[in-house]
Write a protein that holds these residues in place. Structure first.
Motif: not given
Lengths: 598, 379
Positions: A182-211
């Motif tokens: 099924p396609p994702p169910k979310g509502d584009p018109n309500v406040p942001l709700k995102a899940l951090i499912f991973d993160s990596v550290y990059d020497e130049y950019r700092g932390v990159i969050i996977y959302l």
């Protein structure tokens, strides 16, 4: 991209069942990467992953495909396959609506397949069963179809057959992902709700969050707020993985991508946390994940004491990219200043150790790994012990408890007896046997974790000729008759060689350990005595006889350079040893306990 | 640090790489070859020597191999002439040729006698045929005795006998018998080498494939102790780890190496040491010959010792000599005392009874048996 044309999915599979290769074919089929850019197994980032052929960190990529004249974005989130990294699987699952359940047409259902399928079910994911590697001559897709139906409850008529090698069935997978998940169910018109499912550290950019965006949207300049950690950051960049990072203006509802927000340390980000806007917050957080706890500990010391700070920096660098690895300073009488490090499992430990040596160029001495014990003292205080050195004296111990796991083995039926015998020898408690088919069975045992962290996996593999697989879950702590086994080298107790063992095994283990040490420690000019002891009782002893004669017979003009270089090499070798009293002990000896034979 | 320059190298080494047959334990630069090649090689030696001419005043000459005595009479004559032209006869104190019992004839001995050669080092290895066969030698025990007598009869007053001990299956009694026969012959000098398993030799291959078994270390040690005691009892001074001599007959040439002093080497793979720089000639005989032929530099290896390496090497090599090294000599050469750099080491090793240190630094008998272990401490 409207949400109904987005699909978020992952692939769950046992190691080596062709997950990364399948991912590569999907990337190719959808023209996400050109063949020129193609490095085999695109999603495995680290060299180590590529070398070992396993995926350690989860990774994500956006695939574009057209079906019935409409363009779709399929976000593929990769998952690791090894038991040590189970928690990473669950965090990938949380970002998806569906999963490809990949089973090797010759290997059949394995322990991790079962475990991960149950995990996917818990997350209410739509499961697309896939049988892989059908091109191999030894494949038996019909048996595997039955096994899957029986153990995983998958419908045979819904199961796809693929060969990532020949490309057969790849197009059908893309169709199935669009049609069944099924396609994702979310509502584009309500406040942001995102899940951090991973993160990596990059020497130049700092932390990159996977959302993964569940509701609302995220764009550059937004002030974000992380619900669990309570931290705020300003978004500098968002984008998607193709599989390289491609900048976008905005991540919309249902999308999977990354976010960079000038975050300096990975410890400021909690995987599983919910991201929302600082001003316009979402009412409730996503369920998130259980923080993984280290199951295995060992000491890591610099071979040369002067390298302590270099080691600390190296460990810090590694922990930037791996929040499940922990370290704390500790001191050992034998080894000096070092660190107690915690790992998810033995593979995790090996990977960290290899990366340490590879990336920081220091010689390290590692002690044998141990699990975390609980000790109830006579004053009723309960302490956790992650180092045999911290075991209090015998008279202060009321109760010694060790972690117990539920272990399931999936294996050809003819090996059931072998593994039962094996598990019984490791203090296992038999629970059940279920037959997947006439030829394969799931055997369940409860075992002390300490009995399986050393060599169990390898031993089980060789006992089943590579066909057996193992998965385990911690079920709790239980009281056991445990004691600390000490090693004395020429009368001096070497703290870094102490281990915790079951009382009934002390004599056998003590004897084998001193024998093993005897083979690891080279001869000295004096006799070296090795002893194993419990408390003050000596239970085993070996002696290393002294060098009688060590003198080069001939040394003339042409030999002088060679001779000096030879002696220099010997001296160099000595530098990498730890000197206990006046006995030189090589690094390998500290791991002796690992390879003591059955 | 002051590094005193030695005046000039006083030792000349000439390498003859040819052998009738390669012995199983040998990792020296040696090959089995034909006459034409030997002739060409001797041209090369001659050329190399001419380039040295009159630059150095040599006190010792040593022709080693390989098997120098394998050369034909004409070839020997040519070689001895080439050398003769490069040295000042009145300066020569010791002139050694290595010879094998199997290849030495009356005429060759005569040639030696006519030139400046005054010392013969005889590669006997053993007087027992069982041992000789194992080692792959082509002579017999009797050949060795006979050759020795020929040399004596020709008037050689300084003869060395090389012996090997520690062969698999050799008993301490076998070894004692070899020593007894050697002593009966009454040479001026005896070298006793423990059999060494060198990488790349047939012997080491046999060891790895378990065709042969190493002699137990304790038996080998007992044999070594037997050599020391028995030879000492019979008037031979134990002056270097493997070398014994009657008073005044210590090998001057080899002592140059052990004192880490300067020397010149000529021929394939030969090493030279001048001004703290160690060089070696090409190790491949064909490459060496073509380079000499084209007047190219024959050096293939060069290392400039750091002052620290120079000092360490000097201590290590000198410790091979039973007289060790005197602090005065060391100070002369390096500008500081041994204890200034190795104070802790000296205290530790003295405490363990491995060395003796006062005006001289020497190995104790206990230290002698584990000399290599002791030496690493001076790096």
């Amino acid at each position: 991209m409207p949400t109904e044309r987005i699909r978020n999915f992952c692939i769950i599979a046992h190691i080596d069942h062709g997950k990364s290769t399948l991912a590569d074919r999907l990337l190719e089929k959808t023209d996400t990467i050109t063949s020129r850019e193609f490095r085999n197994q695109m999603l495995d980032d680290m060299d180590l992953e590529r070398e070992r052929g396993i995926t350690i960190k989860a990774s994500a990529v956006a695939l574009k495909t057209v079906k019935d004249g409409k363009e779709y974005t399929l976000n593929l989130i990769d998952t690791p396959g090894h038991v040590d990294f189970n928690y990473e699987v669950s965090r990938s699952l949380g970002a998806c609506e569906g999963a490809l359940l990949l089973v090797d047409a010759s290997q059949g259902v394995e322990a991790q397949t079962v475990a991960n399928t149950y995990l996917a079910m818990e997350h209410n994911l739509t499961i697309i069963p896939v049988i892989s590697k059908i091109d191999l001559p030894q494949s038996r897709p019909h048996d595997v179809l039955t096994e899957m139906e029986k153990t995983l409850g998958t419908a045979p008529e819904e199961t796809l057959m693929v060969s990532a090698k020949t490309g057969q069935g790849i197009a059908e997978i893309l169709d199935a992902v669009i049609e069944r998940i099924p396609p994702p169910k979310g509502d584009p018109n309500v406040p942001l709700k995102a899940l951090i499912f991973d993160s990596v550290y990059d020497e130049y950019r700092g932390v990159i969050i996977y959302l993964r965006i569940f509701d609302g949207s995220l764009k550059v300049g937004d002030e974000i707020y992380m619900i669990k950690t309570g931290r705020s950051f300003k978004v500098e960049e968002v984008g998607v993985f193709k599989p390289k990072m491609v900048v976008k203006e905005c991540l919309a509802t249902g999308e999977v991508g990354y976010c960079i927000a000038n975050i300096k340390s990975i410890h400021n980000v909690k995987v599983g946390d919910t991201v929302t806007h600082k001003k316009n917050r979402t009412a409730e957080a996503l369920p998130g994940y259980r923080q993984p706890i280290p199951m295995v500990y060992c000491g890591i010391y610099p071979a040369n004491n002067a390298d302590f700070h270099v080691l600390r920096e190296a460990l810090e660098r590694l922990s930037l990219n791996d929040s499940s690895f922990t370290f704390e300073p500790e001191t050992s009488q034998a080894l000096g200043f070092g660190f107690r490090c915690g790992f998810l499992g033995l593979l995790h430990m090996e990977i960290i150790q290899e990366r340490l040596e590879r990336e920081s160029n220091i010689n390290i001495v590692q002690t044998a790994p141990n699990v975390t014990y609980e000790i109830v003292k006579t004053n009723n205080e309960v302490i956790r012990v992650d180092n045999p050195e911290k075991v209090p004296p015998l008279h202060e111990i009321e109760e010694f408890r060790e972690p117990i796991v539920r272990a399931s083995f999936v294996l050809p039926s003819e090996y059931v007896g072998t593994i039962m015998q094996f598990a019984e020898g490791r203090r296992g408690r038999y629970k059940s046997t279920e037959y997947l088919s006439e030829r394969r069975a799931i055997l369940t045992y409860e075992l002390p974790l300490s009995e399986i962290i050393f060599d169990f996996f390898d031993k089980m593999k060789s006992a089943t000729r590579g066909y057996g697989t193992l998965d385990y879950d911690l079920i709790g702590y239980e009281s056991a008759d445990l004691v600390k086994l000490d090693i004395l080298v020429s009368g001096k107790r070497v703290d870094a060689l102490s281990t915790i063992v079951h009382r009934k095994d002390t004599e056998i283990k003590g004897r084998k350990l001193v024998k093993k040490l005897k083979s690891e420690i080279s001869r000295h000019l004096f006799e070296v005595v090795l002893q194993a002891a419990v408390g003050s009782k000596i239970i085993a002893r070996e002696t290393i006889r002294p060098i009688a004669k060590n003198v080069t017979a001939k040394c003339y003009g042409g030999d002088i350079t060679r001779k000096r270089k030879l002696l220099e090499k010997q001296k160099e070798g000595k530098k990498r040893m730890k000197s206990i009293g006046n006995v030189e002990i090589p690094q390998k000896a500290f791991l002796s306990v690992l390879s003591v034979d059955e | 640090m002051i590094l005193k320059r030695n005046t000039s190298p006083t030792a000349l080494y000439v390498h003859i790489p040819f052998c009738a047959k390669k012995c199983c334990y040998c990792d020296f630069n040696s090959i089995v070859s034909n006459q034409k090649m030997i002739d060409q090689y001797l041209d090369g030696i001659d050329k190399e020597l001419r380039m040295l001419k009159s630059r150095f005043l040599f006190h010792t000459v040593y022709i080693g191999g390989g098997t120098p005595s394998l050369l034909s009479e004409n070839q020997l004559e040519k070689l001895l002439d080439s050398i003769c032209r490069s040295v000042l006869a009145s300066e020569i104190k010791e002139y050694t040729v290595e010879a094998n019992p199997g290849s030495l004839t009356m005429n060759k001995i005569g040639l030696f006698k006519e030139s400046l050669v005054n010392r013969i080092s005889l590669g006997v290895q053993s007087f027992q045929d069982k041992q000789l066969q194992f080692l792959g030698r082509i002579h017999s025990g009797n050949d060795a005795r006979n050759t020795f007598h020929l040399l004596r009869d020709a008037g050689f007053k300084n003869i060395n006998i090389d012996l090997i001990f520690g062969c698999p299956n050799q008993s301490p009694d076998d070894w004692k018998r070899d020593l007894e026969i050697a002593v009966e012959l009454n040479p001026e000098h005896i070298s006793t080498y423990a059999l060494t398993y060198e990488e790349g030799t047939a012997l080491t291959r046999d060891l790895k494939s378990r065709v042969v078994r190493k002699l137990d270390e304790y038996i080998e040690l007992a044999m070594y102790k037997t050599s020391i005691n028995y030879l000492r009892l019979n008037g031979y001074n134990h002056y270097e780890i493997s070398n014994f001599a009657k008073t005044g007959y210590e090998c001057l040439h080899n002592c140059i190496y052990w004192k880490n002093a300067e020397y010149i080497g000529v021929g394939v793979g030969a090493y030279s040491f001048v001004n703290g720089v160690r060089t070696s000639n090409e190790k491949d005989v064909f490459v060496y010959m073509s380079k000499v032929d084209e007047n190219k530099n024959t050096t293939s290896f060069r290392e400039q010792l750091t002052p620290g390496q120079y000092a360490s090497e000097t201590i290590i090599m000198s410790l091979r000599l039973r007289q060790g090294i005197s602090n005065t000599d060391f100070y002369e050469r390096f500008g500081y005392k041994i204890e200034d750099q190795f104070g802790d080491t000296i205290r530790k090793l003295t405490k363990d009874g491995l060395i003796h240190y006062d005006e001289r630094l020497t190995l104790t008998e206990k230290g002698l048996f584990v000399a290599d272990t002791v030496m690493t401490e001076f790096l």
